[in-house]
Design a protein around this motif. Structure first.
Motif, PDB file in Angstrom:
ATOM      1  N   ALA A   7     -12.438  -2.232  -0.135  1.00  0.00           N
ATOM      2  CA  ALA A   7     -11.733  -0.949  -0.118  1.00  0.00           C
ATOM      3  C   ALA A   7     -12.704   0.217   0.038  1.00  0.00           C
ATOM      4  CB  ALA A   7     -10.922  -0.786  -1.402  1.00  0.00           C
ATOM      5  N   MET A  10      -6.779  -4.191  -1.396  1.00  0.00           N
ATOM      6  CA  MET A  10      -7.003  -2.995  -2.193  1.00  0.00           C
ATOM      7  C   MET A  10      -7.022  -1.751  -1.300  1.00  0.00           C
ATOM      8  SD  MET A  10      -7.327  -1.983  -5.227  1.00  0.00           S
ATOM      9  CE  MET A  10      -7.924  -3.211  -6.335  1.00  0.00           C
ATOM     10  N   TYR A  11      -7.636  -1.873  -0.129  1.00  0.00           N
ATOM     11  CA  TYR A  11      -7.673  -0.756   0.829  1.00  0.00           C
ATOM     12  C   TYR A  11      -6.252  -0.355   1.202  1.00  0.00           C
ATOM     13  CZ  TYR A  11      -8.397   1.543   5.383  1.00  0.00           C
ATOM     14  OH  TYR A  11      -8.370   2.409   6.444  1.00  0.00           O
ATOM     15  N   ASN A  41      -4.543   1.475  -1.550  1.00  0.00           N
ATOM     16  CA  ASN A  41      -4.881   2.899  -1.616  1.00  0.00           C
ATOM     17  C   ASN A  41      -4.144   3.685  -0.542  1.00  0.00           C
ATOM     18  OD1 ASN A  41      -6.606   2.402  -3.706  1.00  0.00           O
ATOM     19  ND2 ASN A  41      -8.441   2.301  -2.436  1.00  0.00           N
ATOM     20  N   VAL A  42      -4.089   3.105   0.663  1.00  0.00           N
ATOM     21  CA  VAL A  42      -3.407   3.794   1.760  1.00  0.00           C
ATOM     22  C   VAL A  42      -1.920   3.949   1.440  1.00  0.00           C
ATOM     23  CG1 VAL A  42      -2.699   3.557   4.174  1.00  0.00           C
ATOM     24  CG2 VAL A  42      -5.055   3.073   3.532  1.00  0.00           C
ATOM     25  N   SER A  58      -1.212   6.469  -1.370  1.00  0.00           N
ATOM     26  CA  SER A  58      -1.292   7.887  -1.032  1.00  0.00           C
ATOM     27  C   SER A  58      -0.236   8.262   0.005  1.00  0.00           C
ATOM     28  CB  SER A  58      -2.695   8.248  -0.551  1.00  0.00           C
ATOM     29  OG  SER A  58      -2.960   7.606   0.658  1.00  0.00           O
ATOM     30  N   ASP A  59       0.299   7.280   0.710  1.00  0.00           N
ATOM     31  CA  ASP A  59       1.356   7.582   1.665  1.00  0.00           C
ATOM     32  C   ASP A  59       2.703   7.692   0.958  1.00  0.00           C
ATOM     33  OD1 ASP A  59       1.999   7.963   4.515  1.00  0.00           O
ATOM     34  OD2 ASP A  59       3.290   6.226   4.183  1.00  0.00           O
ATOM     35  N   SER A  60       2.976   6.740   0.068  1.00  0.00           N
ATOM     36  CA  SER A  60       4.279   6.750  -0.601  1.00  0.00           C
ATOM     37  C   SER A  60       4.264   7.664  -1.819  1.00  0.00           C
ATOM     38  CB  SER A  60       4.637   5.342  -1.055  1.00  0.00           C
ATOM     39  OG  SER A  60       3.766   4.932  -2.086  1.00  0.00           O
ATOM     40  N   LEU A  61       3.076   8.031  -2.280  1.00  0.00           N
ATOM     41  CA  LEU A  61       2.888   8.815  -3.498  1.00  0.00           C
ATOM     42  C   LEU A  61       3.506   8.114  -4.706  1.00  0.00           C
ATOM     43  CD1 LEU A  61       3.362  12.434  -2.202  1.00  0.00           C
ATOM     44  CD2 LEU A  61       1.259  11.304  -2.882  1.00  0.00           C
ATOM     45  N   ASN A  62       3.687   6.817  -4.595  1.00  0.00           N
ATOM     46  CA  ASN A  62       4.269   6.049  -5.678  1.00  0.00           C
ATOM     47  C   ASN A  62       3.183   5.148  -6.241  1.00  0.00           C
ATOM     48  OD1 ASN A  62       6.231   5.243  -7.344  1.00  0.00           O
ATOM     49  ND2 ASN A  62       7.703   4.787  -5.715  1.00  0.00           N
ATOM     50  N   THR A  63       2.194   5.783  -6.884  1.00  0.00           N
ATOM     51  CA  THR A  63       0.953   5.093  -7.202  1.00  0.00           C
ATOM     52  C   THR A  63       1.143   3.855  -8.047  1.00  0.00           C
ATOM     53  OG1 THR A  63       0.286   7.346  -7.599  1.00  0.00           O
ATOM     54  CG2 THR A  63      -1.414   5.667  -7.744  1.00  0.00           C
ATOM     55  N   MET A  64       1.778   4.040  -9.222  1.00  0.00           N
ATOM     56  CA  MET A  64       1.809   2.934 -10.170  1.00  0.00           C
ATOM     57  C   MET A  64       2.541   1.735  -9.575  1.00  0.00           C
ATOM     58  SD  MET A  64      -0.090   3.898 -12.374  1.00  0.00           S
ATOM     59  CE  MET A  64      -0.141   3.276 -14.010  1.00  0.00           C
ATOM     60  N   TYR A  85       0.405  -0.094  -7.068  1.00  0.00           N
ATOM     61  CA  TYR A  85      -0.657  -0.911  -7.648  1.00  0.00           C
ATOM     62  C   TYR A  85      -0.097  -2.127  -8.383  1.00  0.00           C
ATOM     63  CZ  TYR A  85      -4.069   2.538  -6.189  1.00  0.00           C
ATOM     64  OH  TYR A  85      -4.860   3.340  -5.425  1.00  0.00           O
ATOM     65  N   VAL A  86       1.119  -2.009  -8.927  1.00  0.00           N
ATOM     66  CA  VAL A  86       1.746  -3.194  -9.531  1.00  0.00           C
ATOM     67  C   VAL A  86       1.977  -4.247  -8.443  1.00  0.00           C
ATOM     68  CG1 VAL A  86       3.853  -4.085 -10.593  1.00  0.00           C
ATOM     69  CG2 VAL A  86       2.805  -2.008 -11.487  1.00  0.00           C
ATOM     70  N   ILE A  89       0.340  -4.563  -5.615  1.00  0.00           N
ATOM     71  CA  ILE A  89      -0.969  -5.093  -5.227  1.00  0.00           C
ATOM     72  C   ILE A  89      -1.444  -6.111  -6.266  1.00  0.00           C
ATOM     73  CG2 ILE A  89      -3.395  -4.468  -4.859  1.00  0.00           C
ATOM     74  CD1 ILE A  89      -1.604  -3.546  -2.614  1.00  0.00           C
TER      75      ILE A  89
END
Lengths: 212, 217, 277
Positions: free
Chosen positions: A161, A169-170, A173-174, A177-183, A186-187, A189
């Motif tokens: 990444a 992982m890369y 991150n993409v 930041s595109d969906s702005l639905n971080t958590m 990552y769940v 992923i």
């Protein structure tokens, strides 16, 4: 969560594939390089032992990220252009091979030294004895620890990444930041990593029990 | 050669040393935290308490099979949802402690399991309680067996702090990136310098552990 | 002792459960009223860049972040909280800024964030405080003269995760491959080590890179309009009002022009007079 799978399925799949691919390539090469240095460490030739010792100590004590960034940033300045995926895979291979060397060496050393002597007494050369008598037994011992190294490899492949290696992982991150639905991203992923690592981990524990 | 001399100006070296300090400080706190937490988790897992141990075991297995990078993201972005705002330093410490303690729990569990079960029975037969036997007989022997694995885990922890550059932890790796980001002729000198710095710290720890092992045996 | 273990583990696990439950029940930081908290603590926490010359760059000498946005954030804080108000800075990158804001690590983002309709669905923006445009940074003598030259197979463009310039490139040069690095320091390093032909982002940021790296130049002019806004969480109308009026006061007092001149006065290719407010 389903929306993430639905909207970014292609990216996730690509990332999953790249992570697996990079892990498998790195495992193959680090097995070869690691076994080579493990054999160097137990040879009667002193210079080989020193080379192996230095290689192992250096790469075990430097962060994987530093090694990977070195290949991504420094190598292109002096040698040749190298993609993020390649830099990451090379970095992972070198880093992991130092650990595999240690594992294989302890495997070799756990084989009764009498076997080597016996084989030599029967007229085999050192290398023949190593290849046909000692290594096959050593590898049986080291399968569970090697499996654990592979799990580490999959997890460590996330350094791709940092060098735009298009791994899971890369893409995470993409997507985050595109969906702005971080958590949630990552769940997702995390689940994809667990699909690879968790079954392996249970399998290795089972093997360990069986061999013990 | 001139690049090296310029790159190793006191200002840059001083900045790297500040990063090294963060790396070391974060590592030391996380090592202590994960050792304590990891031992508790490892014992819980070994002792096999109904419901609790399997649940703890599952949580441990999930966390230790995830990339640390993901745990770092979860901690840094997730903790504010619990009502407090971690700095990147504390987020890293918490992430490292949680992640490494699951690795250490495994080491502790298998360390205890590797001690001959006859010892426990013998101690119990001699009138020691379970806890006494554990504390005086089993744990000291298990500890001795665990040292190499524990130390290499701690070394991994030190190296892994570098991953926290992704949440802008001002550690050695990050500070080096800031320096070479501002002047590209510093790239090679910076890489060499941080490789040496990481090596010294990690290697010192492994030398220390070897002498500890020798003294204990 | 086995009992003690059992007790300890029951306590530990119930504590963990409690933590999770309170977490679900408690109001997350992102949902609290920013103005109320800012007044209580006399602090506003800003997310700023530390790898972007002119906007927010780490000074290696003393570990302080310096730049146009940092100065603006300080000025705005003083306007909102009074002369004793404290501006706290958290270093962000394009990839971490949105999660940090949405999860409540920071109160506001002042980190070269373009106001876009897509982002406006997720966060609120202040009025624009700087007008940039996307451009390209290439090696001196590069055959690439405009973004059209990148629209071919085999061309690689370097960008940063979470910046809208990588999305724009997909529009302007759909055939080019895009590498997204995690921050600008990494992106410049990748450009210099030949990982791509051009680095794309906003001209202000590229201007700073060109100053630092004499072998590299801006090319092709600005092909988009990128108004930078201060991003804050939704449902903070009071904070948004305060930010906008503070911005107006900073502009009217001439402080804006002073800060602008301080950072962009000597950048080749930048006309400060045109940007003054």
């Amino acid at each position: 969560m389903i929306a993430i799978f639905h909207n970014y399925g292609g990216l996730l799949l690509q990332g999953f594939g790249q992570t697996l691919l990079c892990s498998i390539i790195a495992l193959l090469f680090s097995l070869i390089i690691g076994s080579m240095f493990a054999i160097f460490e137990v040879t009667p030739v002193k210079s080989l032992r020193v080379i192996a010792r230095v290689y192992i100590e250096v790469f075990r004590n430097i962060p994987l990220l530093v090694i990977t960034m070195f290949f991504y940033v420094v190598i292109p300045m002096f040698v040749t252009k190298i993609s993020g995926f390649a830099a990451g895979t090379v970095g992972l291979t070198i880093y992991t091979s130092a650990f595999i060397a240690e594992t294989v060496r302890s495997g070799i050393q756990s084989v009764d030294p009498g076997q080597m002597e016996g084989a030599r007494a029967n007229g085999l050369s050192w290398w023949q004895a190593m290849r046909h008598i000692v290594l096959p037994q050593a590898f049986r011992y080291v399968i569970p620890p090697l499996g654990n190294q592979f799990i580490n490899l999959v997890k460590n492949s996330s350094v791709l990444a940092f060098v735009a290696g298009f791994d899971l992982m890369y893409q995470g991150n993409v997507i985050a930041s595109d969906s702005l639905n971080t958590m949630t991203t990552y769940v997702v992923i995390g689940i994809l990593y667990l699909i690879i690592t968790l079954p392996l981990s249970y399998w290795m524990r089972y093997l360990e029990k069986k061999l013990a | 050669m001139k690049d090296f001399i310029n790159a190793y100006s006191w200002i840059n070296i001083h900045y790297l040393l500040q990063g090294l300090w963060i790396t070391v400080a974060v590592s030391v706190v996380s090592i202590i935290g994960s050792y304590v937490l990891g031992s508790i988790l490892g014992i819980i897992r070994y002792v096999n308490i109904k419901i609790v141990s399997p649940v703890v075991g599952l949580i441990i297995d999930i966390i230790r099979n995830l990339p640390l990078l993901l745990i770092i993201f979860f901690t840094y972005f997730g903790l504010p949802n619990l009502g407090f705002r971690p700095s990147s330093v504390w987020a890293t410490i918490i992430a490292l402690t949680v992640f490494e303690s699951t690795m250490i729990a495994e080491i502790v569990r298998s360390g205890i399991a590797a001690v001959d079960p006859g010892q426990m029975e013998g101690a119990r037969a001699n009138g020691l309680t379970y806890g006494q036997a554990m504390y005086h007989i089993i744990l000291p022997q298990a500890m001795k067996k665990m040292i190499p694995a524990l130390v290499s885990q701690f070394i991994s922890l030190i190296k892994d702090t570098s991953l926290a550059t992704i949440i802008v932890l001002p550690d050695l790796m990050h500070n080096a990136q800031i320096v070479y980001g501002q002047n590209s002729t510093y790239i090679l000198p910076m890489f060499l310098m941080i490789a040496i710095m990481y090596f010294i710290v990690c290697y010192a720890l492994s030398v220390l552990s070897r002498s500890l092992e020798r003294r204990m045996s | 002792m086995k009992k003690v273990f059992r007790l300890v583990s029951i306590i530990v696990s119930s504590l963990a459960l409690l933590l999770v439950l309170t977490a679900c029940g408690s109001k997350s930081l992102a949902n609290q009223n920013v103005m109320t908290r800012a007044k209580q603590t006399n602090t506003i926490t800003w997310g700023v860049k530390a790898d972007t010359k002119l906007f927010g760059l780490m000074d290696v000498k003393n570990g302080q972040i310096k730049g146009f946005e940092v100065d603006m954030a300080k000025a705005l804080t003083k306007q909102i909280l009074g002369p004793k108000g404290k501006a706290d800075f958290v270093q962000v990158t394009s990839s971490t800024r949105m999660p940090l804001l949405r999860n409540g690590n920071i109160d506001a983002i002042m980190a070269t964030t373009t106001i876009t309709p897509q982002r406006e669905k997720q966060v609120d923006f202040s009025r624009s405080y700087f007008d940039a445009g996307q451009s390209l940074l290439v090696k001196k003598g590069s055959p690439i003269k405009s973004v059209k030259d990148l629209n071919k197979n085999g061309a690689t463009v370097i960008g940063v995760v979470g910046s809208n310039s990588v999305q724009n490139i997909a529009k302007f040069a759909p055939k080019a491959k895009v590498l997204q690095l995690s921050d600008y320091a990494q992106a410049v390093t990748a450009l210099k080590s030949g990982q791509g032909e051009a680095l794309t982002t906003d001209n202000g940021i590229l201007g700073g890179m060109a100053v630092e790296n004499p072998g590299y130049v801006l090319t092709g002019g600005a092909f988009t309009k990128e108004p930078y806004g201060i991003a804050i969480n939704k449902h903070q109308p009071q904070f948004k009002r305060n930010l906008n009026s503070a911005l107006t006061r900073v502009e009217q007092s001439g402080e804006y022009n002073r800060i602008l001149k301080k950072w962009f006065g000597n950048v080749p290719g930048m006309n400060v007079k045109e940007m003054e407010r």
